[in-house]
Scaffold this motif. Structure first.
Motif, mmCIF file in Angstrom:
data_model
loop_
_atom_site.group_PDB
_atom_site.id
_atom_site.type_symbol
_atom_site.label_atom_id
_atom_site.label_comp_id
_atom_site.label_asym_id
_atom_site.label_seq_id
_atom_site.Cartn_x
_atom_site.Cartn_y
_atom_site.Cartn_z
ATOM 1 N N SER A 140 -26.175 -0.988 -17.027
ATOM 2 C CA SER A 140 -25.430 0.066 -18.167
ATOM 3 C C SER A 140 -26.797 1.050 -18.617
ATOM 4 C CB SER A 140 -25.142 -0.659 -19.359
ATOM 5 O OG SER A 140 -25.975 -1.126 -20.093
ATOM 6 N N THR A 141 -26.238 1.977 -19.207
ATOM 7 C CA THR A 141 -27.408 3.069 -19.522
ATOM 8 C C THR A 141 -28.055 2.502 -20.647
ATOM 9 O OG1 THR A 141 -25.540 4.863 -18.996
ATOM 10 C CG2 THR A 141 -27.218 5.540 -20.660
ATOM 11 N N LEU A 142 -27.553 1.764 -21.376
ATOM 12 C CA LEU A 142 -28.207 0.862 -22.565
ATOM 13 C C LEU A 142 -29.309 0.285 -21.611
ATOM 14 C CD1 LEU A 142 -25.698 -0.038 -25.204
ATOM 15 C CD2 LEU A 142 -27.577 1.768 -25.519
ATOM 16 N N VAL A 145 -32.092 2.505 -20.438
ATOM 17 C CA VAL A 145 -32.939 3.063 -21.561
ATOM 18 C C VAL A 145 -33.836 1.825 -22.137
ATOM 19 C CG1 VAL A 145 -32.941 3.943 -24.005
ATOM 20 C CG2 VAL A 145 -31.286 4.856 -22.202
ATOM 21 N N ARG A 146 -33.489 0.859 -22.223
ATOM 22 C CA ARG A 146 -34.525 -0.251 -23.014
ATOM 23 C C ARG A 146 -35.441 -0.159 -21.816
ATOM 24 N NH1 ARG A 146 -32.669 -5.849 -23.663
ATOM 25 N NH2 ARG A 146 -31.720 -5.764 -21.575
ATOM 26 N N ASP A 147 -35.258 -0.353 -20.741
ATOM 27 C CA ASP A 147 -36.409 -0.557 -19.434
ATOM 28 C C ASP A 147 -37.341 0.559 -19.667
ATOM 29 O OD1 ASP A 147 -35.224 -2.891 -18.531
ATOM 30 O OD2 ASP A 147 -33.943 -1.862 -16.963
ATOM 31 N N MET A 148 -36.845 1.856 -19.767
ATOM 32 C CA MET A 148 -37.671 2.734 -19.802
ATOM 33 C C MET A 148 -38.742 2.837 -21.193
ATOM 34 S SD MET A 148 -37.411 4.428 -16.942
ATOM 35 C CE MET A 148 -36.960 2.837 -16.513
ATOM 36 N N ASN A 233 -33.464 9.312 -26.166
ATOM 37 C CA ASN A 233 -33.528 9.344 -27.468
ATOM 38 C C ASN A 233 -32.231 9.007 -28.234
ATOM 39 O OD1 ASN A 233 -36.425 9.461 -27.906
ATOM 40 N ND2 ASN A 233 -36.374 11.781 -27.745
ATOM 41 N N ARG A 234 -31.007 9.658 -27.725
ATOM 42 C CA ARG A 234 -29.632 9.174 -28.114
ATOM 43 C C ARG A 234 -29.354 7.757 -28.224
ATOM 44 N NH1 ARG A 234 -27.061 12.769 -25.458
ATOM 45 N NH2 ARG A 234 -26.071 11.351 -23.758
ATOM 46 N N ARG A 235 -29.455 7.345 -26.930
ATOM 47 C CA ARG A 235 -28.993 5.874 -26.910
ATOM 48 C C ARG A 235 -30.069 4.964 -27.617
ATOM 49 N NH1 ARG A 235 -24.644 5.467 -23.962
ATOM 50 N NH2 ARG A 235 -24.334 3.616 -25.386
ATOM 51 N N LEU A 236 -31.433 5.292 -27.628
ATOM 52 C CA LEU A 236 -32.444 4.376 -28.252
ATOM 53 C C LEU A 236 -32.101 4.114 -29.721
ATOM 54 C CD1 LEU A 236 -36.021 5.468 -26.819
ATOM 55 C CD2 LEU A 236 -34.765 3.202 -26.690
#
Length: 308
Positions: A140-142, A145-148, A233-236
């Protein structure tokens, strides 16, 4: 593409808009695109204050800038952002003075140009662990984002822009080498299993880049980067809420957190500074020419060992 919106431009060469555009064009020629964009952002803010009306450089006086500062405050702009805009406008104004385009009237002497202390961005290791162990929908996108975010932490707080432009060829014989976009400093990081696991997870990435941030080779990379950091930054922020943070989680938090954890592990400040590729500032960096990379790698190993 940089755009400056105006209702009317001053015809004189003393027009703020024309002089600002000249500066932005010069920055683009020097390949300082990001700096040019910040100039345009500051100027567009000022033009909203003037309702799109251009002003001459000679009109810029203390009263006008105090009124602009008041306008920003009324519209809820933070003091650090106000300072950011003012410092850019001041730099451009002073350049006009140096070139004899206008007289020095010190229009910024009564407005704020300092830096306020901001909320600490460093997270304790326990929160980094929470983020790492969050149960998120696979692929998923989340999850991405967590991986990055974690990759940044794993690589001694690598900035997102440096992550985005990493090439696969930058990883060789167990060493990841890259130049910081901000300072041009060359850094070397020992490749660890946690980093490899993230890269392997995105093995479908067939671009020249190590990470799936810039997904189209040679296609307006700057725009791809801006879209990517906005998404990050939006999903973080969503991930931050999941682990109970009261302030926004951003990519900068990974960088600040690595430094904080390293300090907690009693790793010397000089090692932390070298590890993160900081500029040569302060007494530590005056005598610090180049640490043995093995020392830096061991510092990162201690931080990652604590995490896992």
């Amino acid at each position: 593409m940089i755009t400056i919106n105006l209702k009317n431009r001053c015809s004189s060469k003393k027009s703020l808009a024309l002089f600002m555009q000249t500066n932005i064009t010069h920055l683009k020629e020097l390949e300082q695109t990001r700096t040019g964009e910040t100039y345009a952002t500051a100027f567009n803010s000022f033009m909203r204050f003037t309702n799109g009306e251009d002003v001459s450089l000679s009109e810029m006086d203390s009263d006008m800038m105090v009124a602009y500062e008041t306008y920003l405050k009324v519209n809820g702009v933070s003091m650090n952002t106000i300072s950011f805009y003012m410092r850019i406008l001041r730099a451009v104004y002073n350049r006009a003075v140096e070139q004899g385009i206008t007289l020095q009237r010190y229009p910024f002497k009564h407005v704020y140009t300092g830096v306020c202390k901001t909320i600490k961005r460093a997270l304790p290791l326990s929160v980094i662990k929470q983020i790492r162990l969050l149960e998120l929908p696979p692929n998923s996108t989340l999850d991405y984002v967590r991986d990055m975010f974690l990759f940044s932490f794993y690589t001694r707080g690598m900035s997102f822009v440096d992550m985005a432009y990493l090439h696969k060829e930058d990883l060789s014989e167990g060493i990841l080498s890259y130049k910081r976009k901000k300072t041009g400093q060359l850094l070397h990081i020992r490749w660890e299993r946690c980093m490899e696991n993230i890269v392997k997870k995105y093995s479908w990435n067939h671009t020249v880049y190590l990470l799936p941030i810039l997904k189209d080779n040679g296609v307006d990379e700057r725009r791809q980067y801006k879209n990517a950091i906005t998404l990050m930054n939006r999903r973080l922020k969503d991930i931050g809420r999941m682990v109970g943070l009261t302030h926004p989680l951003t990519m900068h938090c990974a960088r600040h957190s690595w430094a904080s954890v390293a300090k907690h592990k009693r790793i010397p400040l000089s090692v932390i500074s070298e590890s993160m590729g900081h500029d040569s500032e302060g007494t530590t960096m005056i005598y610090l020419s180049s640490l043995d990379t093995a020392v830096i790698d061991e510092a990162n190993k201690q931080v990652l060992k604590e995490l896992f």
